[in-house]
Design an enzyme around this catalytic site. Structure first.
Site, PDB file in Angstrom:
ATOM      1  N   THR A   1      -4.331 -11.456  -9.716  1.00 24.24           N
ATOM      2  CA  THR A   1      -5.460 -11.552  -8.775  1.00 24.24           C
ATOM      3  C   THR A   1      -5.012 -11.957  -7.343  1.00 24.24           C
ATOM      4  O   THR A   1      -4.036 -12.661  -7.202  1.00 24.24           O
ATOM      5  CB  THR A   1      -6.415 -12.619  -9.295  1.00 24.24           C
ATOM      6  N   VAL A   2      -5.830 -11.646  -6.343  1.00 28.97           N
ATOM      7  CA  VAL A   2      -5.520 -12.127  -4.988  1.00 28.97           C
ATOM      8  C   VAL A   2      -6.604 -13.100  -4.559  1.00 28.97           C
ATOM      9  O   VAL A   2      -7.780 -12.940  -4.882  1.00 28.97           O
ATOM     10  CB  VAL A   2      -5.397 -11.005  -3.926  1.00 28.97           C
TER      11      VAL A   2
END
Length: 534
Positions: free
Chosen positions: A353-354
């Site tokens: 994820t970012v």
């Protein structure tokens, strides 16, 4: 030259600014947010610009075809946005089992759920932005058109994905992934320029239409046609019926600070549950074996319960409010023994994820996270668009009696979680740790580092982390003190050191001084993290 080789310890310091700050996992994306802020955008516009840029400059972790969540502080109030998408209407347990699966597959057409990312951008711009969506997407479009050189950690994971996909993605529906992300028959190398004109055109279309083209227009048509051609489940009707949801954040008070998360279907409650359990124990002490033992056991109990019960609120067998109650915390804390124990799910009462954080000089702040789930996601890319679709549906259970059982139109248990900290009704700021099931564990440890250990934002992120895996197995990253690892082993924990820090999450923090308005930020040393300031 090996850009991943660093034989020397390095130190980062907290970054300060007054007018604006963007902290995220990629320098170009952080600069995109500041560029938009300098044009007159606020923290919300900057978050959109940064998020859109991240789909281009860090496609190994997120994309246009993923989901998103946000916590937005505006006018002294915290707002929550759930932009996770549901299962397609045609995706049923029977349909998956008819394919020969006894559990949800990880890649391919089946685990694809409705993407929420474009809708999140449009909704944030509509409700709180100063600028039109089209303008906020301009830096991302430029990066996609002109190209950019790969950063070290990005290149590392891109290459790993290519090696894996080259042997496992051998059928026609995966061809567009290789065309898009390995155009020269290989993964681009660290420092090498990569561009994606199809991605740029898609972002232009989303910006010009306020994301309508993705859900009801030309992009929806392309997605629908591809799915029909290859036997997928996602349809234009599924896309057209989607709307993100504004939600009331959930929180707990931990030693005078309110820690806020998105409510279920996200796993953010696990961090709050663990903090509540730990509150029933002695105050954490730095570099103390007993304190670490209690932290690990608190997280084990909270995580076990979260995985057993968290899904769409309407399908949960227990109310979220009870899981955040003092009664629950006391009962679970009573299970913590002098040595490590195997956690069992909480007995129901009768009756993963970012990440980016932004802040502007007016006091607006955003905690934002978006993801394609596992790396590039499902491995499915819609030809000619650069849209990589998520595999979020992989978390659904095929057991019809499980709370997180697959059901058409239902959102699954979700790993990505933004966090936010307040004290006495005033914003302290956004924080987050991305990385699958490490995320609530990262939130938990950063909260302790900040509140109990009084560490500055950079030190709170840099502190060595542990990660509970299952039963009594706990991974510790390089740099975790060996004497503490040995002492935890004597308490029954199965401590396993790792060779690198890739699985321990990647985070960002921005704190705001309520008296001066000065912003202070920390960024992740475990990735290509950067803070851009104004």
């Amino acid at each position: 030259m090996d850009y991943l080789y660093n034989p020397h310890p390095s130190t980062r310091h907290t970054v300060f600014a007054k007018n604006g700050m963007v902290a995220t996992s990629q320098p170009l994306a952080a600069q995109a947010g500041i560029e938009i802020m300098r044009r007159g955008g606020n923290a919300i516009d900057a978050a959109i610009a940064t998020a859109a840029a991240l789909t281009v400059v860090e496609p190994t972790s997120n994309g246009i075809g993923g989901d998103a969540f946000a916590l937005v502080w505006v006018n002294n109030k915290l707002h929550g946005l759930n932009a996770s998408g549901p299962a397609p209407q045609a995706l049923t347990i029977d349909a998956v089992k008819a394919q020969g699966h006894d559990k949800m597959p990880v890649h391919g057409l089946t685990p694809i759920t409705v993407p929420g990312v474009p809708a999140a951008w449009a909704e944030l711009a509509r409700k709180f932005g100063n600028l039109p969506l089209k303008e906020s997407l301009e830096p991302a479009i430029r990066y996609a058109e002109e190209g950019y050189p790969l950063t070290p950690i990005l290149g590392k994971y891109w290459n790993l994905a290519y090696k894996k996909y080259s042997t496992s993605f051998t059928t026609e529906e995966f061809d567009a992934w290789f065309t898009t992300f390995a155009p020269d028959g290989r993964a681009p190398e660290i420092g090498e320029l990569w561009k994606s004109p199809d991605h740029a055109a898609t972002l232009q279309s989303i910006g010009a239409s306020n994301a309508e083209s993705f859900y009801t227009g030309e992009l929806a048509d392309k997605i629908d046609a591809f799915m029909q051609q290859h036997g997928g489940y996602l349809t234009k009707s599924d896309l057209a019926n989607y709307q993100p949801e504004w939600v009331k954040p959930v929180s707990t008070n931990y030693r005078g600070y309110d820690v806020h998360e998105i409510p279920p279907n996200g796993q953010g409650m696990i961090a709050l549950m663990a903090l509540n359990i730990l509150s029933e124990m002695n105050s954490p002490v730095p570099h103390d074996t007993q304190s670490l033992h209690e932290q690990i056991e608190s997280m084990k109990l909270a995580f076990t319960d979260g995985q057993a019960f968290i899904t769409e609120p309407s399908a949960m067998p227990i109310k979220p409010e009870h899981l955040l109650s003092k009664a629950y915390a006391q009962q679970r804390a009573a299970k913590i023994a002098a040595t490590a124990t195997h956690p069992e799910p909480y007995e129901l009462p009768k009756g993963g994820t970012v990440y980016l954080a932004t802040a502007d000089g007016e006091g607006n702040m955003v905690s934002f996270i978006q993801s394609n789930y596992m790396g590039f996601g499902s491995g499915i890319v819609i030809p000619g668009t650069g849209i990589a679709l998520q595999n979020r549906g992989a978390d659904f259970s095929l057991d019809p009696n499980h709370p997180n059982a697959l059901k058409p139109g239902k959102r699954t248990f979700h790993t990505i979680i933004p966090g936010f900290l307040t004290k006495n009704g005033q914003a302290v700021g956004p924080f987050g740790i991305m990385g699958g099931y490490m995320q609530p564990q990262g939130h938990f440890q950063v909260a302790i580092n900040t509140i109990d250990y009084k560490l500055n934002p950079q030190a709170a992120l840099d502190a060595p982390r542990w990660q509970w895996i299952k039963d009594n197995l706990v991974h510790v990253e390089p740099g975790f003190p060996n004497h503490l690892a040995q002492a935890l082993t004597r308490l029954g924990h199965q401590i396993q050191p790792t060779l690198d820090s890739g699985s321990f999450g990647r985070g960002q923090i921005i704190w705001r001084n309520p008296e001066t308005g000065i912003l202070s930020g920390g960024t992740e040393s475990r990735t290509d993290g950067a803070i851009a300031v104004w």
